[in-house]
Design an enzyme around this catalytic site. Structure first.
Site, PDB file in Angstrom:
ATOM      1  N   ARG B  77      -2.742   6.267  -9.197  1.00 44.87           N
ATOM      2  CA  ARG B  77      -2.817   7.272 -10.239  1.00 44.87           C
ATOM      3  C   ARG B  77      -1.520   7.382 -11.035  1.00 44.87           C
ATOM      4  O   ARG B  77      -0.431   7.209 -10.487  1.00 44.87           O
ATOM      5  CB  ARG B  77      -3.012   8.620  -9.547  1.00 44.87           C
ATOM      6  N   SER B 139       3.579   4.894  -1.038  1.00 44.14           N
ATOM      7  CA  SER B 139       3.213   5.268   0.338  1.00 44.14           C
ATOM      8  C   SER B 139       3.208   4.134   1.322  1.00 44.14           C
ATOM      9  O   SER B 139       2.190   3.820   1.925  1.00 44.14           O
ATOM     10  CB  SER B 139       1.828   5.924   0.311  1.00 44.14           C
ATOM     11  N   ASP B 193       4.140   9.570   0.466  1.00 43.38           N
ATOM     12  CA  ASP B 193       3.082  10.569   0.231  1.00 43.38           C
ATOM     13  C   ASP B 193       3.161  11.750   1.193  1.00 43.38           C
ATOM     14  O   ASP B 193       2.759  12.868   0.842  1.00 43.38           O
ATOM     15  CB  ASP B 193       1.682   9.939   0.255  1.00 43.38           C
TER      16      ASP B 193
END
Lengths: 415, 448
Positions: B77, B139, B193
């Site tokens: 994203r 992440s 994350d």
């Protein structure tokens, strides 16, 4: 078997008519894939059919790899297979038992014998493999009662409209009871391309035209606010046709329509992008449903107005409905409607959504389609031609989405 | 009502962990974390406990427009976040596809793809001429050398791009952006994350001190006192705390969990992209959970104990039993099997009896329960270690989010393992990777 009079024929140089009628030819039949892929392709020898008086016989050159609609199975047609003199499988490993008893040897209550079975193979979900009958060939003989003024002549390249009563498989020779079912194809069009038209492209065309009505209505209702959003599910052959036809039929309103393709496999992304002006949303099956729905809404700037979903699973339809706006419409194939619509009709009603089933399309549409492709206004999707002997392998690959675009089976090579 | 068949229970028994075993796992985790934190043993430790250089939790004064990138979870994203401002914490985002070919291609192609998506997004939102601050949520296990410098230790979760391991991912990102030349950004932070989850949760609830992810992979971070961080090389200004990224997914690499590993775990490990690594993760996270269930189901089918021994090509294919099936099957009302039958039909299985469905449900429950309990053991370890009387644990991840009972299973398990005087709460942290990244960037810019 005494040779019947085969009518007027300008037969292929080395084959006198009398010899034809007593000959056998190979027939490949492709049933809908069940739990074990290897069991759905059968081949055996059938007699070369006699030429119907008002019809014609053709030499099949190319056939689109589709499976036979289960609805057409009748007991008599299965038992007639047992009277074939020789049952050779193409690869030599199909036991005669399987052919003779048809669907009976499949596990009861499941597999390919069960009505309403799920057809969840990846390739089926992706619209790479779908039900139908697609034949392109050369007219080899005309029936006795065919008028001399008929516009179909021996030697013409034709495609066959999938009429009620098509044979149960693809054989090297087939007949049509009436000439109306033959659509002439220009010499310039390769038969491998023509073979994609009588079901895949035709069905896609019919679907897009139905969608177009809805889209134009929405555009009128919406006025200048926003675009109408259309989602096409899958990047298999059928969906690729839908994409091309959608771009053609919507070209006048293309700025007001957002066309998005949901790709079920990675390669699909590249494939769809090559068709340009199309956004792509990845529908990785290993993602949660809510994630996929979120992704779709993100890509489509909200809920979509129209979904074209040739996939055959409950999951696919359920997902499509969740991406759909209130008052939106999902177009699905008539083959799955009976099974799927009851599951979702209530939900759809609550949100004023319509689940519309689309049939293959008319003869007139097929004629129009041939013209559009012949003139180059619509370009065919990628396709690969395989020898008909490889049918079993081709179906396996299609089920696993290993073939890009359509797969065509070739019986002879003349082009 | 149909009860689970005895033979199925027997085959699944190795996946059922006792309370004693879970307590043992918790204690093992504690000693592995200590090894990670200690200067002398960190080099050989499996649970690395990387300092993130994030010292401050959000205090609500964070303001500004920030870009964020979120790579490594379910979606890739790009986000544009406005903190504070009239439209309280407005967030615009777009999801971009990451084809398999990019996940497994070269490092340059990965970062070019990221930069491409960033540019598309910036142009779409009219900020392509601005040099906005950016927080990069990356992440994967990274050794950070500062807030804006992190070296990838190893790829996990299905990624494997050449030329990235050992490199500073911020530098690679900046190089890709420079190659394009059409946009520019100011990277203020690279973070994990779990850190994003902790920051995002803490923004809403100041008692949050722990962030965990149970999604495609699993990991945890928590707020540690500087004095406990043997590898600390930064300043000792107030607050004397730093968020530690445990990378607990790699717990068990040294064999300390071998006693609880089953044949199914071993098979998954052997056939994975990273055999021998991420042992704890492979018993918990979404990338593997479905496959675990499939291996059990396939074994039972071959033995004739399910579906009258009749499997399907799909059932015997690796990866075909998606983790989401487990959530769907366990969402059925008890005694009903609607979702279960739908799933089994999708696997092209024909002979499905109610007994089969009950057994399948049991298998799913066993696998998801073990995952929840192991994750709980990890959380309990952190809570006991921190020894704060009231702690909120921020949680994110698709498995946690979408499994109907995961939250309850974890809570129940943590309660059994944690000291009686510690009160805790598991809280779903929304948009951790996006909002969290912006918050870290904001907090970082506040200091400088």
């Amino acid at each position: 078997m005494l040779p019947a009079d085969g009518g007027r024929v300008n037969s292929m140089p080395s084959q006198p008519v009398s010899a034809m009628s007593s000959k056998l030819c190979r027939q490949v039949s492709i049933e809908s894939p069940g739990p074990l892929l290897k069991d759905c392709v059968f081949s055996f020898d059938v007699p070369v059919p006699d030429v119907p008086p008002t019809g014609a016989r053709l030499r099949v050159e190319c056939a689109g790899a589709c499976y036979r609609l289960r609805k057409e199975v009748s007991q008599s047609s299965i038992s007639s297979a047992s009277s074939i003199t020789s049952l050779n499988s193409l690869t030599g490993d199909v036991s005669t038992n399987v052919c003779l008893s048809g669907q009976g040897t499949q596990p009861s209550g499941g597999g390919s014998g069960a009505p309403g079975q799920s057809l969840s193979h990846y390739g089926v979900r992706d619209a790479a493999l779908f039900p139908g009958y697609e034949v392109a060939g050369i007219v080899e003989a005309l029936g006795d009662e065919v008028p001399l003024t008929s516009n179909i002549a021996v030697g013409d390249k034709v495609v066959v409209y999938p009429f009620e009563g098509v044979p149960h498989g693809y054989a090297e020779f087939m007949t049509v009871p009436d000439l109306q079912y033959l659509v002439k194809v220009p010499d310039s069009m390769p038969l491998s391309v023509a073979a994609m038209l009588p079901t895949g492209a035709l069905w896609a065309m019919n679907t897009v035209q139905v969608a177009q009505n809805h889209i134009l209505k929405r555009l009128e209702e919406q006025g200048d606010s926003g675009r109408v959003r259309v989602l096409v599910v899958g990047t298999g052959g059928l969906a690729l046709w839908a994409l091309r036809l959608a771009q053609y039929y919507l070209k006048d309103v293309k700025d007001k329509v957002l066309l998005v393709v949901a790709c079920l496999r990675d390669e699909g992304i590249l494939l769809a992008k090559e068709a340009a002006q199309v956004d792509v949303v990845q529908w990785n099956e290993d993602c949660y449903e809510r994630v996929l729905i979120e992704r779709t809404k993100d890509c489509c700037e909200g809920e979509v107005d129209v979904v074209i979903d040739f996939g055959t699973t409950s999951r696919s339809l359920h997902r499509s409905l969740q991406c759909l706006t209130k008052g939106g419409i999902v177009l699905i194939s008539s083959e799955v409607a009976e099974r799927l619509v009851p599951k979702f009709s209530k939900r759809a009603e609550e949100r004023q959504q319509t689940i519309k089933t689309v049939d293959v399309g008319t003869l007139d549409q097929l004629k129009k389609l041939v013209d559009l492709v012949a003139s180059g206004e619509i370009s065919p999707p990628p396709h690969t031609v395989f020898p008909a002997e490889q049918a079993r392998e081709v179906i396996r690959k299609l089920c696993n989405s290993e073939i890009q675009g359509r797969a065509i089976l070739r019986f002879h090579s003349i082009d | 009502m149909v009860t689970v068949s005895r033979q199925v229970k027997e085959v699944c028994s190795s996946l059922v962990l006792s309370d004693t075993t879970l307590e043992h796992v918790m204690n093992l985790m504690h000693s592995e974390i200590s090894k990670g934190l200690s200067k002398e043993t960190n080099a050989f430790a499996d649970v690395k406990c990387f300092p993130t250089y994030v010292r401050n939790l959000p205090n609500g004064s964070e303001r500004g427009k920030f870009l964020a990138l979120d790579l490594g979870g379910t979606n890739f994203r790009v986000l544009l976040i406005e903190l504070g401002g009239s439209q309280k914490n407005k967030m615009l985002s777009k999801i971009f596809a990451v084809p398999q070919s990019v996940m497994l291609g070269s490092g340059n192609s990965l970062f070019d793809h990221i930069a491409d998506c960033l540019a598309v997004f910036m142009k779409e939102h009219g900020v392509q001429l601005e040099r906005l601050p950016l927080g990069f949520t990356f992440s994967f296990p990274c050794r950070q050398e500062g807030l804006t410098k992190g070296r990838l230790v190893r790829w996990t979760k299905g990624f494997k791009c050449g030329g990235v391991e050992g490199e500073d991912v911020v530098r690679l990102l900046q190089a890709a952006i420079r190659r394009r030349g059409d946009v520019d950004i100011d990277v203020l932070a690279v973070l994990n994350d779990t850190t994003g989850t902790l920051m995002s949760c803490a923004h809403k609830n100041p008692e949050c001190r722990v962030g965990i992810i149970i999604g495609t992979g699993t990991n945890a971070c928590y707020l540690e006192k500087l004095g406990n961080v043997g590898l600390w090389d930064g300043d000792w200004e107030e607050p004397q705390q730093v968020i530690i990224n445990t990378e607990w997914g790699n717990f068990g690499r040294n064999g300390c969990l071998d006693d609880i590993l089953t044949e199914y775990d071993r098979e998954i490990d052997e056939k994975s992209l990273n055999p021998g690594e991420q042992v704890f993760e492979k018993m918990i996270s979404g990338m593997y959970m479905g496959e675990l269930a499939r291996l059990v189901i396939a074994k039972l089918t071959k033995k004739g104990l399910l579906f009258r021994g009749q499997g399907s090509d799909i059932l015997y294919k690796k990866g075909s039993f998606y983790t989401k099936y487990i959530s769907e099957i366990e969402s059925d009302k008890l005694g009903e099997f609607y979702n279960c039958r739908e799933v089994l039909e999708e696997l092209c299985l024909g002979l499905i009896s109610d007994q089969d469905c009950q057994d399948i449900r049991y298998i799913c429950e066993v696998v998801s329960t073990r995952a929840a309990q192991l994750a709980a053991a990890g959380v309990a370890c952190l809570l006991n270690k921190m020894n704060e009387k009231k702690v909120v644990v921020g949680v994110d991840g698709s498995v946690y989010r979408f499994h109907p009972h995961f939250h309850n299973l974890m809570t129940e398990s943590i309660e059994k393992l944690v000291s009686s005087d510690i009160k805790f709460e598991l809280m779903l942290s929304e948009d951790g990777s996006g909002r969290g990244a912006a918050l870290v960037a904001a907090v970082a810019s506040r200091k400088s």
